[in-house]
Design an enzyme around this catalytic site. Structure first.
Site, mmCIF file in Angstrom:
data_model
loop_
_atom_site.group_PDB
_atom_site.id
_atom_site.type_symbol
_atom_site.label_atom_id
_atom_site.label_comp_id
_atom_site.label_asym_id
_atom_site.label_seq_id
_atom_site.Cartn_x
_atom_site.Cartn_y
_atom_site.Cartn_z
ATOM 1 N N GLY A 1 38.121 35.962 -2.162
ATOM 2 C CA GLY A 1 38.786 36.264 -3.195
ATOM 3 C C GLY A 1 40.171 35.543 -3.202
ATOM 4 N N SER A 2 41.521 36.173 -3.573
ATOM 5 C CA SER A 2 42.482 35.665 -4.052
ATOM 6 C C SER A 2 43.397 34.990 -2.791
ATOM 7 C CB SER A 2 43.444 36.757 -4.498
ATOM 8 O OG SER A 2 43.103 37.001 -5.759
ATOM 9 N N THR A 3 42.837 35.173 -1.562
ATOM 10 C CA THR A 3 43.541 34.812 -0.375
ATOM 11 C C THR A 3 43.104 33.367 -0.280
ATOM 12 O OG1 THR A 3 41.697 35.483 0.926
ATOM 13 C CG2 THR A 3 43.523 36.865 1.081
#
Length: 609
Positions: A326-328
């Site tokens: 995801g956003s990491t």
């Protein structure tokens, strides 16, 4: 004139004697012409010849057998005799201990005893023996008496008795007790490092962790020796090599810090229970060389009682399970775009909150629209739309090549066992649809292990080099001298230091101004990125309502070195996001890490000159 009686008797006796002698002489001297006598002589001669022939044949047989034994089979029989006279022994050698970076013992072999009872040899009553053993063995007296009455000898009373208990029992000097020694693997920290160290089974073979992957380093090398044996079978150590029972004092040292590990376990357990999550994990890595200072999973198991644990817990899921980051992953995509010159740090993007790609509509997760935002703000607010627009500036082929360059779809090649390979769609499928690069821009559509994500953020922290995450430091002696260090692959440069510093500066604003505020620590500058990703289903698509939350932090931001990743799988609640679930964990970890590693505060933040 009549003859006298005496003269008559004498004449009769003389005639009888003469006749007797005559008869004897006739029988003793056979007549040569008698056929019967000739047959008897011939038979006697034949029998003598047969006897001599038998004796001669026997002598030849003995001579041939002697020749066979001495000449033909002499060497073979000599070897057989020596094998019967010698015995080969392979002395038992304890496994090497495992210690952490501060010499705290994590695993070691200890002598334990099996207690046998032979009641027929007791010099005291069964009741008296039971009363002495019961309090030390923590057993009921009456049950011990029943055990002693079950049979006269060979009763197993207790297994795995420690040396201190065995010494106390021996001090009673009771007849009829027998102690059989063996070695058992002890894990003094119980469940603290079970996911890293692992355990050994009853056959003393490693089954998980470094006990499995470093079996060759943990097993001490032993030589097989030959000892002569006396006629009664007793061993004669006259020809034993000097010091054959001595073994080295080497220990396997790993990079884990038990103090940090213990603190993380408490924080992680509390947060997982608070959000009723399925599981959680924290990894701390030194980005300069890839050494892992902590690797905690919860739930876990007690290595001393592994037989009671769920078998699924033996796999360290930070290296054995895949997930979509995801956003990491967004800071890495920003680094790719910066490295290829398709964006500049001050570029502005329009973010209406949604963007249509092919037949799909991609939305931002939390806030519908950010309007005009720069690259740093895209990371601060975790804008999916902004990331899609950044990656759309790159040719799909170039972007895919960069994902492969980062190592997606490959293994990290760590020294922990059961690592799995990440998943990246084939180039044909990736380039065949515009939706694939778009979803990859915000960290979905491909999968990796948590450890690989830490490795990739380590490249942002150390100036662009991919290092190999590892837990094994080497073999050390009692004087802390290193006798063996594993050779690691040379770091691979993937980003320029200029690019990584720009990304770190942007990630610092995520903590100071954006979604990572929950990880702020007074006096220290921290770079970070939150992540809240949909959880992929094994059958394709995503599990409805299931999410995996994470936060990755880098400290200190002005001189990046340590990477901390916290992941919580399937937290419950409407407010369960990376910034609310995982970021507070990273903050607590860094508050322990900073004093342990003596990280100085940021003078710009504190206002000191």
């Amino acid at each position: 004139m009549q003859k006298s009686p005496s003269r008559t008797k004498f004449r009769n006796w003389r005639n009888l004697e003469f006749n007797r002698q005559r008869k004897f002489s006739k029988s003793a001297v056979p007549k040569s012409g008698n056929p019967k006598n000739q047959t008897q002589a011939s038979s006697l001669k034949s029998r003598l010849l047969i006897v001599w022939a038998i004796l001669f044949a026997a002598g030849l047989g003995l001579a041939f057998n002697l020749y066979r034994l001495q000449i033909m089979e002499g060497e073979k029989l000599t070897k057989r005799a020596r094998s019967q006279q010698m015995v080969n022994l392979r002395p038992f050698m304890p496994r090497r201990p495992v210690v952490d970076r501060n010499q705290t013992i994590l695993a070691l072999d200890r002598p334990v005893y099996t207690l046998y009872a032979h009641p027929k040899l007791f010099n005291q009553s069964k009741e008296e023996v039971a009363q002495k053993l019961a309090p030390i063995l923590n057993r009921d007296v009456n049950k011990l008496i029943k055990i002693f009455e079950s049979k006269p000898s060979g009763i197993v009373v207790a297994n795995g008795i420690g040396e201190n208990i065995a010494d106390r029992l021996i001090s009673f000097r009771l007849n009829g007790l027998e102690f059989i020694q063996k070695y058992s693997r002890l894990y003094p920290q119980d469940d603290l490092v079970a996911n890293v160290v692992g355990y050994v089974n009853l056959d003393r073979r490693g089954q998980a962790g470094v006990e499995y992957s470093q079996e060759k380093l943990l097993e001490r090398s032993t030589q097989t020796i030959s000892l002569s044996r006396a006629g009664n079978g007793a061993l004669m150590p006259d020809h034993a090599p000097e010091g054959f029972l001595h073994f080295d004092d080497l220990k396997l040292q790993i990079t884990i810090d038990s103090r940090l590990q213990r603190s993380i376990r408490t924080v992680l357990k509390d947060q997982v229970n608070r959000f009723q999550a399925k599981r959680g994990a924290v990894i701390v890595m030194d980005a300069t060389d890839g050494s892992l200072l902590a690797m905690v999973s919860y739930p876990t198991y007690n290595a001393n009682e592994y037989s009671k644990a769920d078998i699924a817990l033996f796999r360290n899921w930070t290296v054995a399970d895949l997930y979509e980051p995801g956003s990491t992953f967004k800071p890495l995509n920003v680094a790719i775009a910066l490295e290829n010159g398709v964006i500049k740090p001050d570029d502005i993007f329009d973010d209406p909150g949604t963007i249509k790609v092919a037949d799909r509509t991609i939305k931002n997760a939390e806030i519908n629209s950010f309007r005009r935002i720069n690259i740093a703000q895209i990371l601060q607010q975790s804008s999916n739309v902004g990331m899609v627009k950044i990656i759309q500036r790159m040719k799909p082929t170039l972007y895919y090549n960069w994902l492969e360059k980062l190592g997606l779809g490959q293994k990290v090649d760590t020294d922990l066992p059961f690592e799995v390979r990440g998943r990246l769609k084939s180039q044909e499928k990736f380039l065949g649809s515009t939706i694939e690069p778009a979803t990859a821009s915000f960290g979905q559509g491909f999968s990796l292990t948590p450890l690989q994500l830490v490795q990739l953020h380590g490249a942002l922290a150390n100036g662009g080099k991919l290092v190999t995450p590892h837990v094994v430091k080497g073999l050390i002696d009692s004087q802390d001298k290193i006798h063996y260090s594993p050779s690691l692959p040379a770091p691979r440069q993937i980003f320029s230091s200029t690019t990584t510093q720009k990304v770190i500066d942007m990630m610092e604003t995520v903590v100071s101004k954006g979604s990572g505020k929950a990880s702020q620590i007074k006096g220290y500058s921290i770079a970070g990125k939150t992540g809240t990703a949909q959880k992929a289903s094994p059958n394709g698509g995503y599990i409805p309502g299931a999410r995996i939350t994470s936060f990755v932090g880098i400290v200190p931001a002005e001189a990046p070195r340590y990477v901390v990743l916290a992941i919580v799988d399937e937290p419950k609640g409407a407010n369960a996001y990376g910034g609310t679930v995982a970021a507070p964990i990273v903050k607590s970890v860094m508050e322990v890490l900073i004093p342990l590693e003596k990280i100085p505060p940021n003078q710009k933040v504190t206002g000191k000159k």
